[in-house]
Design a protein around this motif. Structure first.
Motif, PDB file in Angstrom:
ATOM      1  N   LEU A   1       0.893  -1.096  -0.006  1.00 25.22           N
ATOM      2  CA  LEU A   1       0.184  -0.266  -0.103  1.00 25.22           C
ATOM      3  C   LEU A   1       0.628   1.506   0.170  1.00 25.22           C
ATOM      4  N   GLU A   2       1.417   1.385   1.066  1.00 23.34           N
ATOM      5  CA  GLU A   2       2.396   3.176   1.115  1.00 23.34           C
ATOM      6  C   GLU A   2       3.527   2.299  -0.655  1.00 23.34           C
ATOM      7  N   ALA A   3       3.665   1.623  -0.812  1.00 20.02           N
ATOM      8  CA  ALA A   3       4.621   1.886  -2.200  1.00 20.02           C
ATOM      9  C   ALA A   3       3.399   1.776  -3.731  1.00 20.02           C
ATOM     10  N   LEU A   4       2.862   2.013  -3.524  1.00 15.20           N
ATOM     11  CA  LEU A   4       1.554   2.476  -4.460  1.00 15.20           C
ATOM     12  C   LEU A   4       0.988   4.167  -4.249  1.00 15.20           C
ATOM     13  N   LYS A   5       1.094   3.847  -3.116  1.00 13.73           N
ATOM     14  CA  LYS A   5       0.889   4.977  -3.225  1.00 13.73           C
ATOM     15  C   LYS A   5       2.103   5.783  -3.484  1.00 13.73           C
TER      16      LYS A   5
END
Length: 82
Positions: A46-50
């Motif tokens: 999730l962090e990488a995608l954001k």
């Protein structure tokens, strides 16, 4: 929008362990080791995608950082060590 439990989550063969409080964990049974890795990597994914989405909107020097985070998240899902 509901908030997820922040990472890091831990991997234990077929389950992801999610921290609830100090010394208290919830177990998310994945059924297979691959599913458990995917569940345990969810906060990192999730962090990488954001960050990747943000960088695509405003290209700058942080593209390399977003790429490195995305690669690390993929490795975590696939069970590779960094």
């Amino acid at each position: 929008m509901s908030k997820h439990t922040p990472g890091p989550w831990k991997l234990e063969r077929y389950s992801a362990l999610i921290p609830l409080a100090p010394h208290e964990w919830a177990e998310a049974y994945g059924g297979t080791e691959a599913n458990a890795r995917l569940i345990a990597a969810a906060p990192d994914l999730l962090e990488a995608l954001k960050e990747a989405v943000e960088v695509c909107i405003w290209p700058n020097q942080r593209i390399s950082d977003a790429f490195d985070k995305a690669k690390a998240a993929i490795k975590a899902v696939e069970g590779e060590k960094e």
